[in-house]
Design an enzyme around this catalytic site. Structure first.
Site, PDB file in Angstrom:
ATOM      1  N   SER A  90      22.031   0.236  31.875  1.00 36.69           N
ATOM      2  CA  SER A  90      22.573   0.846  33.092  1.00 36.69           C
ATOM      3  C   SER A  90      21.634   0.586  34.278  1.00 36.69           C
ATOM      4  O   SER A  90      21.457  -0.552  34.692  1.00 36.69           O
ATOM      5  CB  SER A  90      22.813   2.339  32.856  1.00 36.69           C
ATOM      6  OG  SER A  90      23.470   2.925  33.957  1.00 36.69           O
ATOM      7  N   HIS A 200      29.728   4.648  34.718  1.00 41.13           N
ATOM      8  CA  HIS A 200      30.435   3.636  33.921  1.00 41.13           C
ATOM      9  C   HIS A 200      31.843   4.069  33.529  1.00 41.13           C
ATOM     10  O   HIS A 200      32.268   3.902  32.389  1.00 41.13           O
ATOM     11  CB  HIS A 200      29.597   3.246  32.694  1.00 41.13           C
ATOM     12  CG  HIS A 200      28.180   2.938  33.062  1.00 41.13           C
ATOM     13  ND1 HIS A 200      27.864   1.858  33.847  1.00 41.13           N
ATOM     14  CD2 HIS A 200      27.021   3.597  32.824  1.00 41.13           C
ATOM     15  CE1 HIS A 200      26.554   1.859  34.062  1.00 41.13           C
ATOM     16  NE2 HIS A 200      26.036   2.901  33.451  1.00 41.13           N
TER      17      HIS A 200
END
Length: 306
Positions: A90, A200
């Site tokens: 991430s 996400h």
């Protein structure tokens, strides 16, 4: 020996992170000073003293990147030329880009701070959250989220961390509604994470265009090594690819376990910069060694090895 440098994401932050680096390295002190000046925030105080800010996304992201990059900066002279690829979880993908030269340190610090701000803005009216689920197959969770979205719930698979370890994202209320059903399906654990954003997943869709404009201004064409995309689990090394993939990364699941497995044959040693979370995940994903470097002493021991 082909080395991959890997960088942790949000969730690895803790009070005291980077302190031994700061106390023992003038170069790291200078990086902290640069970050403090750029963000108008005392990064020394943020990282080393008890406070309520470190877990807020807009502060968490630059703090983690600062510490991760500080580790990389100290070990770079030893491993320069031996790095086969880099990847991050991430936020860690931006630390990887900074290490590769595709983002300058200054631009990376500003960019992830802006990213955190945009994420908080996107999520503040949504009561968004994230939940870690242990002990269930990916397909079981994918089917459950699909079924729940069909009846109006906002829940998505967000992080594929390992077999039997998934993070879900979405509406906090909707995620909590899944707890009983998850336990009924055999989940060993279903735990809400201390986060006020849902990464996400489509909740962040309204920030994609603005973030892509920020990327266009800051990304360079100079990649010293390829970066493995969270979105595709495949390497990329151009600005155009990065623009597309990093915008999609906001609303697409992190394919961490797929990234390790699909690129395992190209790597002899994984080096985690600034954390040990990924080392823990890698134990179940690869037979290759993952070296975790966080403290100044750990870095010195690494630098002194043949």
């Amino acid at each position: 020996m082909n080395k991959a440098v890997i960088f942790p994401g949000q969730g690895c932050q803790s009070i005291g992170m980077g302190k031994s680096l700061f106390e023992n390295s003038q170069e790291v002190r200078e990086l902290f000073e640069k970050a403090s000046d750029l963000l108008k925030e005392d990064m020394q105080k943020l990282c080393f003293e008890e406070n309520d800010k470190l877990n807020l996304t807009r502060y968490t992201q630059p703090a983690i990147l600062l510490v991760s990059y500080s580790v990389f900066h100290l070990i770079k002279p030893k491993i320069n030329g031996e790095i086969n690829l880099a990847l991050g979880h991430s936020l860690g993908e931006f630390s990887a880009l900074c290490a590769s030269g595709a983002l300058s340190f200054e631009e990376a610090i500003k960019l992830v701070s802006q990213r955190g701000n945009l994420m908080e803005e996107s999520c503040k009216k949504q009561q968004a959250g994230m939940m870690v689920v242990l002990g269930l197959e990916d397909s079981t969770l994918e089917e459950l989220c699909d079924k729940k979205r069909n009846v109006g719930l906002k829940v998505w698979c967000a992080n594929y961390n390992g077999d039997g370890q998934m993070v879900l994202a979405g509406s906090k209320e909707d995620l909590l509604e899944l707890e009983v059903e998850l336990k009924g399906l055999g989940a060993k654990r279903a735990l809400m994470l201390p986060m006020s954003v849902a990464s996400h997943c489509p909740i962040l869709e309204n920030m994609c265009k603005e973030f892509e404009m920020l990327l266009e201004k800051t990304l360079q064409e100079s990649f010293a090594f390829s970066i493995v995309s969270n979105v595709t689990a495949r390497p990329y090394n151009t600005k155009n690819q990065a623009l597309d993939l990093l915008s999609k990364q906001l609303i697409s699941p992190v394919l961490y376990k797929q990234s390790i497995r699909e690129n395992d044959s190209a790597v002899d040693l994984f080096i985690e910069c600034g954390g040990n979370v990924l080392k823990g995940l890698n134990k179940r994903l690869t037979q290759k060694e993952t070296l975790s470097l966080q403290t100044y002493d750990e870095i010195q021991n690494f630098l002194q090895k043949d």
